[in-house]
Enzyme design. Structure first.
Site, PDB file in Angstrom:
ATOM      1  N   VAL A 164      -1.971   0.592  -3.438  1.00 13.73           N
ATOM      2  CA  VAL A 164      -1.870  -0.437  -2.387  1.00 13.73           C
ATOM      3  C   VAL A 164      -2.914  -0.175  -1.322  1.00 13.73           C
ATOM      4  O   VAL A 164      -3.374   0.938  -1.139  1.00 13.73           O
ATOM      5  CB  VAL A 164      -0.487  -0.467  -1.692  1.00 13.73           C
ATOM      6  CG1 VAL A 164       0.575  -1.017  -2.588  1.00 13.73           C
ATOM      7  CG2 VAL A 164      -0.144   0.904  -1.149  1.00 13.73           C
ATOM      8  N   SER A 165      -3.232  -1.242  -0.607  1.00 13.81           N
ATOM      9  CA  SER A 165      -4.208  -1.099   0.457  1.00 13.81           C
ATOM     10  C   SER A 165      -3.666  -1.834   1.661  1.00 13.81           C
ATOM     11  O   SER A 165      -2.941  -2.810   1.532  1.00 13.81           O
ATOM     12  CB  SER A 165      -5.519  -1.723   0.001  1.00 13.81           C
ATOM     13  OG  SER A 165      -6.236  -2.190   1.109  1.00 13.81           O
TER      14      SER A 165
END
Ligand SMILES: [Zn+2]
Length: 519
Positions: free
Chosen positions: A9-10
């Protein structure tokens, strides 16, 4: 060719359109086209956006799998290099291990050819630019926080006694929390009295149901937020400073700085108590033998089917030996007789206010002198900075000196603030407190803890007290109390002893052998 895919995830996935699902879909499609076999019996979707590999459980699992199954994995694939890492130092460590284990990490959007001569340069560009973004972003955040603080706004969670209140979608402000603020105020007040130690006071409140962990408690007592200030930390070469906050103070500066002095150990303490003092012998430190002038001591002895505690002369028990119970009670009665009446207290009030005005002038002078000293210290700080830049000081020396001077400067700043602060002239609360204390002195002497009793007695009687079994004599009371007591007796119309004159204020200095006239 066996590969493991890795998605992460970012924090900005919305803008870049790289959610975990998108990442996985793209990776699977790529492997399909290339004819790679995906090992997917281990977790490969990372929910953690942590910078370092140690704090990402999924990549740790993958690394363990690779270590245990040497030779079975050929590639570790991810969509972009920034999904692998945004930190060039941790990335190179992990990359080194992977290559050693025979696994090639690669991003399908910008694959590196590890056989070329240029791969380290390109790797540096990919991960390095991601890291640059991170730095820029955190700097912008820091600028934002710093700007907020400098405007006197509270940038994070408000401390105990206050609460953050949302006033609009993007704005919050700090309000006094009427549930907890009174506790905080009471704690500061108790500590400022200097009678009990901060730790003891903390425990006392904890027992009442308001518990603050010890380290936070000491931090709280140091926090200038309570006097309405906001600390703007050192930033971009600018030293730390304080601004007036938008929030309301709940502690007055005088109380606050008194607490600081107590925490710094600057306040004069009563003599250290040696071990535990027998509560029945609390006067032991103060009484002297009327025959030889030696200190009285005491002990408990058994006899007549019970335990009895006695005070006696440490030189010769024949000089004096008295039941402690009686001596203590007699002493409480003696202090009760020292209580002044209302007229005297009004007078006392007036006198203190006069003194206060006199002091104001002095304070101004003192503040100016301190200001001078402060600017000397500031000059010193500048000069060591120059020396450091010229290479005449090592970084260590510079830091050490800077720390010392900064401490000195902030202590002076504190002193100056105390002297310049107009609130300081507000003596009412202090006065009310001492009047209350004086009015209840005998009940304190009878019922307070032994530590408090001793503290009180030593502040009232700077010198030893002589007791012959009936009468107490002392060379000096505390000067102010002395004055009050004398005036009280005069107003009460107590008979004076021969030659003894209780008259004017100037005569209030202690005279040898003063014996209360009402005895
Ligand atoms: Zn004696």
């Amino acid at each position: 060719m066996n590969v493991i895919i890795y998605c992460r995830v970012s924090s900005d996935e919305q803008t870049l359109g790289a959610s975990l699902d998108v990442q996985e879909e793209r990776l699977r499609k790529h492997c399909n086209q290339m004819g790679y076999n995906i090992i997917d019996n281990i977790p490969y979707r990372e929910d953690e956006s942590a910078k370092t590999f140690e704090k990402r459980p999924v990549i740790q699992g993958i690394m363990n799998y690779i270590r245990k199954n040497k030779g079975r994995v050929n590639k570790l694939l991810f969509l972009r290099w920034d999904r692998y890492s945004r930190d060039i130092i941790s990335a190179s460590e992990n990359l080194k291990e992977l290559l050693k284990l025979g696994v090639e990490p690669n991003a399908i959007e910008a694959p590196l050819d590890f056989n070329s001569d240029t791969w380290p340069l390109l790797l540096g560009v990919h991960i390095g630019s991601a890291q640059c973004d991170n730095i820029k972003r955190s700097k912008a955040t820091m600028d934002g926080i710093h700007g907020t603080l400098a405007k006197g706004k509270c940038a994070n969670k408000a401390p105990r006694g206050y609460k953050n209140v949302r006033i609009s979608k993007h704005e919050t402000h700090v309000e006094i929390d009427t549930n907890t603020a009174p506790f905080i105020q009471a704690m500061f007040k108790e500590v400022a009295k200097g009678i009990e130690t901060p730790c003891y006071i903390r425990r006392k409140f904890a027992r009442k149901g308001y518990n603050i962990p010890e380290s936070s408690f000491l931090e709280m007592l140091r926090n200038k937020f309570y006097i309405g200030k906001i600390r703007v930390p050192a930033y971009k070469g600018e030293p730390e400073y304080y601004v007036n906050g938008e929030h309301e103070a709940i502690i007055d500066e005088e109380t606050f700085y008194k607490v600081q002095e107590i925490l710094d150990g600057k306040r004069k303490k009563t003599p250290k108590l040696s071990k535990a003092i027998n509560p029945d012998l609390f006067l032991r430190k103060f009484l002297i033998c009327p025959v030889c002038g030696y200190a009285l001591t005491g002990a408990t002895s058994s006899g007549n089917g019970g335990k009895y505690t006695y005070y006696f002369c440490c030189n010769n028990q024949k000089h004096i030996r008295m039941r402690a119970e009686n001596v203590n009670e007699e002493f409480a009665r003696y202090t009760a007789q020292l209580k002044p009446n209302k007229t005297v207290l009004d007078l006392y009030n007036e006198i203190l206010k006069d003194l206060q005005n006199e002091r104001k002038g002095e304070s101004k002078k003192e503040a100016a002198a301190l200001q001078n000293e402060l600017s000397t210290v500031q000059k010193r700080i500048n000069s060591i900075e120059d020396k450091y830049l010229d290479g005449d000081l090592t970084k260590e020396q510079y830091n050490r000196m800077l720390e010392r001077y900064t401490k000195e400067a902030s202590a002076m700043q504190q002193q100056i603030e105390m002297r310049e602060n107009p609130n300081r002239s507000n003596i009412e609360p202090k006065l009310n407190y001492s009047i209350n204390l004086i009015n209840n002195i005998d009940s304190y002497i009878r019922n307070a803890s032994v530590g408090v009793k001793i503290k009180l007695i030593s502040s009232m009687f700077p010198e030893k007290i002589e007791f012959d079994g009936k009468t107490y004599r002392t060379n000096s009371y505390n000067k102010v109390l002395d004055l009050i007591y004398q005036q009280t007796n005069e107003l009460r119309g107590v008979e004076k002893k021969n030659g003894e004159s209780f008259s004017t204020f100037s005569a209030s200095v202690p005279r040898p052998g003063v014996e209360p006239g009402w005895k």
